[in-house]
Design a protein around this motif. Structure first.
Motif, PDB file in Angstrom:
ATOM      1  N   LYS A 155      55.047  39.312  20.200  1.00 12.68           N
ATOM      2  CA  LYS A 155      54.976  40.769  20.337  1.00 12.68           C
ATOM      3  C   LYS A 155      54.616  41.431  19.008  1.00 12.68           C
ATOM      4  CE  LYS A 155      58.240  41.092  24.166  1.00 12.68           C
ATOM      5  NZ  LYS A 155      59.607  41.453  24.568  1.00 12.68           N
ATOM      6  N   LEU A 156      55.169  40.936  17.923  1.00 12.38           N
ATOM      7  CA  LEU A 156      54.824  41.461  16.599  1.00 12.38           C
ATOM      8  C   LEU A 156      53.335  41.257  16.321  1.00 12.38           C
ATOM      9  CD1 LEU A 156      57.901  40.281  14.490  1.00 12.38           C
ATOM     10  CD2 LEU A 156      57.316  42.641  15.114  1.00 12.38           C
ATOM     11  N   HIS A 157      52.847  40.070  16.631  1.00 12.68           N
ATOM     12  CA  HIS A 157      51.420  39.773  16.455  1.00 12.68           C
ATOM     13  C   HIS A 157      50.569  40.716  17.306  1.00 12.68           C
ATOM     14  CE1 HIS A 157      47.699  37.804  17.799  1.00 12.68           C
ATOM     15  NE2 HIS A 157      47.598  37.416  16.538  1.00 12.68           N
ATOM     16  N   ASP A 158      50.946  40.874  18.569  1.00 13.02           N
ATOM     17  CA  ASP A 158      50.178  41.703  19.491  1.00 13.02           C
ATOM     18  C   ASP A 158      50.173  43.173  19.072  1.00 13.02           C
ATOM     19  OD1 ASP A 158      49.621  39.464  20.941  1.00 13.02           O
ATOM     20  OD2 ASP A 158      50.931  39.953  22.632  1.00 13.02           O
ATOM     21  N   ALA A 159      51.197  43.608  18.356  1.00  7.67           N
ATOM     22  CA  ALA A 159      51.224  44.983  17.858  1.00  7.67           C
ATOM     23  C   ALA A 159      50.426  45.124  16.566  1.00  7.67           C
ATOM     24  CB  ALA A 159      52.671  45.426  17.634  1.00  7.67           C
ATOM     25  N   ALA A 160      50.465  44.113  15.710  1.00 10.42           N
ATOM     26  CA  ALA A 160      49.817  44.206  14.397  1.00 10.42           C
ATOM     27  C   ALA A 160      48.314  43.961  14.439  1.00 10.42           C
ATOM     28  CB  ALA A 160      50.476  43.220  13.427  1.00 10.42           C
ATOM     29  N   LEU A 161      47.863  43.024  15.241  1.00 12.69           N
ATOM     30  CA  LEU A 161      46.441  42.679  15.247  1.00 12.69           C
ATOM     31  C   LEU A 161      45.534  43.849  15.644  1.00 12.69           C
ATOM     32  CD1 LEU A 161      44.248  40.587  14.760  1.00 12.69           C
ATOM     33  CD2 LEU A 161      44.577  39.811  17.120  1.00 12.69           C
ATOM     34  N   PRO A 162      45.814  44.585  16.709  1.00  7.49           N
ATOM     35  CA  PRO A 162      44.926  45.708  17.052  1.00  7.49           C
ATOM     36  C   PRO A 162      44.843  46.746  15.926  1.00  7.49           C
ATOM     37  CG  PRO A 162      46.419  45.266  18.869  1.00  7.49           C
ATOM     38  CD  PRO A 162      46.863  44.418  17.720  1.00  7.49           C
ATOM     39  N   TYR A 184      44.269  40.642  25.495  1.00  8.90           N
ATOM     40  CA  TYR A 184      45.728  40.583  25.423  1.00  8.90           C
ATOM     41  C   TYR A 184      46.214  39.441  26.308  1.00  8.90           C
ATOM     42  CZ  TYR A 184      45.461  45.028  23.024  1.00  8.90           C
ATOM     43  OH  TYR A 184      45.177  46.017  22.112  1.00  8.90           O
ATOM     44  N   LEU A 185      46.175  38.250  25.763  1.00  9.06           N
ATOM     45  CA  LEU A 185      46.486  37.046  26.515  1.00  9.06           C
ATOM     46  C   LEU A 185      47.927  37.035  27.029  1.00  9.06           C
ATOM     47  CD1 LEU A 185      45.199  34.463  27.510  1.00  9.06           C
ATOM     48  CD2 LEU A 185      45.871  33.367  25.388  1.00  9.06           C
ATOM     49  N   ASN A 186      48.852  37.535  26.237  1.00 10.43           N
ATOM     50  CA  ASN A 186      50.241  37.550  26.695  1.00 10.43           C
ATOM     51  C   ASN A 186      50.414  38.405  27.947  1.00 10.43           C
ATOM     52  OD1 ASN A 186      51.278  35.788  24.792  1.00 10.43           O
ATOM     53  ND2 ASN A 186      51.667  37.409  23.317  1.00 10.43           N
ATOM     54  N   ILE A 187      49.637  39.465  28.057  1.00  8.23           N
ATOM     55  CA  ILE A 187      49.705  40.306  29.261  1.00  8.23           C
ATOM     56  C   ILE A 187      49.141  39.529  30.449  1.00  8.23           C
ATOM     57  CG2 ILE A 187      48.834  42.403  30.367  1.00  8.23           C
ATOM     58  CD1 ILE A 187      48.895  43.717  27.564  1.00  8.23           C
ATOM     59  N   SER A 188      48.021  38.840  30.239  1.00 12.32           N
ATOM     60  CA  SER A 188      47.433  38.034  31.317  1.00 12.32           C
ATOM     61  C   SER A 188      48.395  36.946  31.776  1.00 12.32           C
ATOM     62  CB  SER A 188      46.122  37.393  30.848  1.00 12.32           C
ATOM     63  OG  SER A 188      45.161  38.367  30.602  1.00 12.32           O
ATOM     64  N   TYR A 189      49.020  36.261  30.816  1.00 16.09           N
ATOM     65  CA  TYR A 189      50.000  35.223  31.159  1.00 16.09           C
ATOM     66  C   TYR A 189      51.147  35.818  31.961  1.00 16.09           C
ATOM     67  CZ  TYR A 189      48.364  31.548  27.894  1.00 16.09           C
ATOM     68  OH  TYR A 189      47.667  30.578  27.242  1.00 16.09           O
ATOM     69  N   ALA A 190      51.726  36.885  31.426  1.00 10.82           N
ATOM     70  CA  ALA A 190      52.900  37.490  32.070  1.00 10.82           C
ATOM     71  C   ALA A 190      52.577  37.963  33.482  1.00 10.82           C
ATOM     72  CB  ALA A 190      53.430  38.642  31.220  1.00 10.82           C
ATOM     73  N   GLU A 191      51.425  38.568  33.646  1.00 12.43           N
ATOM     74  CA  GLU A 191      51.025  39.057  34.965  1.00 12.43           C
ATOM     75  C   GLU A 191      50.964  37.909  35.966  1.00 12.43           C
ATOM     76  OE1 GLU A 191      49.930  41.727  37.923  1.00 12.43           O
ATOM     77  OE2 GLU A 191      50.753  42.163  35.949  1.00 12.43           O
ATOM     78  N   ARG A 192      50.440  36.789  35.553  1.00 15.75           N
ATOM     79  CA  ARG A 192      50.321  35.636  36.439  1.00 15.75           C
ATOM     80  C   ARG A 192      51.668  34.929  36.639  1.00 15.75           C
ATOM     81  NH1 ARG A 192      45.985  37.332  34.815  1.00 15.75           N
ATOM     82  NH2 ARG A 192      44.014  37.005  35.889  1.00 15.75           N
ATOM     83  N   ARG A 193      52.473  34.869  35.609  1.00 13.08           N
ATOM     84  CA  ARG A 193      53.814  34.266  35.749  1.00 13.08           C
ATOM     85  C   ARG A 193      54.685  35.089  36.679  1.00 13.08           C
ATOM     86  NH1 ARG A 193      53.655  33.459  30.197  1.00 13.08           N
ATOM     87  NH2 ARG A 193      54.955  35.287  29.932  1.00 13.08           N
ATOM     88  N   ASN A 194      54.577  36.412  36.566  1.00  7.78           N
ATOM     89  CA  ASN A 194      55.434  37.293  37.358  1.00  7.78           C
ATOM     90  C   ASN A 194      54.918  37.544  38.776  1.00  7.78           C
ATOM     91  OD1 ASN A 194      57.133  37.551  35.148  1.00  7.78           O
ATOM     92  ND2 ASN A 194      56.071  39.354  34.389  1.00  7.78           N
ATOM     93  N   ASN A 195      53.627  37.331  39.003  1.00  6.78           N
ATOM     94  CA  ASN A 195      53.007  37.579  40.316  1.00  6.78           C
ATOM     95  C   ASN A 195      52.061  36.449  40.684  1.00  6.78           C
ATOM     96  OD1 ASN A 195      53.955  40.495  40.542  1.00  6.78           O
ATOM     97  ND2 ASN A 195      52.812  40.547  38.625  1.00  6.78           N
ATOM     98  N   PRO A 196      52.530  35.221  40.727  1.00  9.04           N
ATOM     99  CA  PRO A 196      51.610  34.094  40.920  1.00  9.04           C
ATOM    100  C   PRO A 196      50.796  34.174  42.217  1.00  9.04           C
ATOM    101  CG  PRO A 196      53.891  33.365  41.122  1.00  9.04           C
ATOM    102  CD  PRO A 196      53.924  34.779  40.644  1.00  9.04           C
ATOM    103  N   GLU A 197      51.405  34.621  43.297  1.00  8.70           N
ATOM    104  CA  GLU A 197      50.698  34.661  44.580  1.00  8.70           C
ATOM    105  C   GLU A 197      49.504  35.609  44.527  1.00  8.70           C
ATOM    106  OE1 GLU A 197      54.062  35.462  44.387  1.00  8.70           O
ATOM    107  OE2 GLU A 197      54.854  33.494  44.919  1.00  8.70           O
TER     108      GLU A 197
END
Length: 141
Positions: A22-29, A48-61
């Motif tokens: 999260k620190l990285h994702d805030a600092a890099l932009p 934003y890869l972490n958002i893509s990952y989270a979206e798929r982890r939380n809503n796999p179907e």
């Protein structure tokens, strides 16, 4: 990482690593925006890869996955030990029957299906997930 967290029986993510991400994702932009103001010819694309990952982890179907918490191949909790194919001296591992059902192929890699989805977002995703330019727009600039 969650397989490596001592006593993790709930399957929750490894919060210390998440906080660093999260620190990285805030600092890099911010750093890229600053660079863009200093070097006016600089244009960039950031996914934003972490958002893509989270979206798929939380809503796999929603993305066509049946399993987002266990890898297709590996050993240990969540098949999260990098042992697929007998690597690293661990010869015992489990392999799923259809990798397309899984978000993760092994402890380190997404499945081909997930990679294609992410690549499509990188190519033509909206600015909230790939910006300020997606790759298609970046090549047109």
């Amino acid at each position: 990482m969650k397989a490596l967290a001592p006593g993790n029986t709930t399957g929750s993510c490894f919060e210390q690593v998440n906080e660093i991400a999260k620190l990285h994702d805030a600092a890099l932009p911010k750093a890229l925006e600053e660079l863009e103001t200093k070097l006016v010819e600089v244009k960039y694309s950031m996914h934003y890869l972490n958002i893509s990952y989270a979206e798929r982890r939380n809503n796999p179907e929603k993305y066509g996955f049946k399993e987002a918490n266990i890898a297709c191949c590996g050993s240990g909790p969540y098949r999260g030990m990098f042992s697929c194919g007998g690597r690293r001296g661990v010869t015992k591992y489990e392999l799923c029957s259809d990798p397309n059902d899984y978000l993760f192929f092994d402890s380190d890699h997404l499945t081909e299906k997930a990679c294609k989805q992410i690549a499509q977002l990188m190519w033509s995703g909206t600015p909230n997930i790939t910006g300020p330019y997606n790759l298609k727009a970046l090549f047109e600039v």
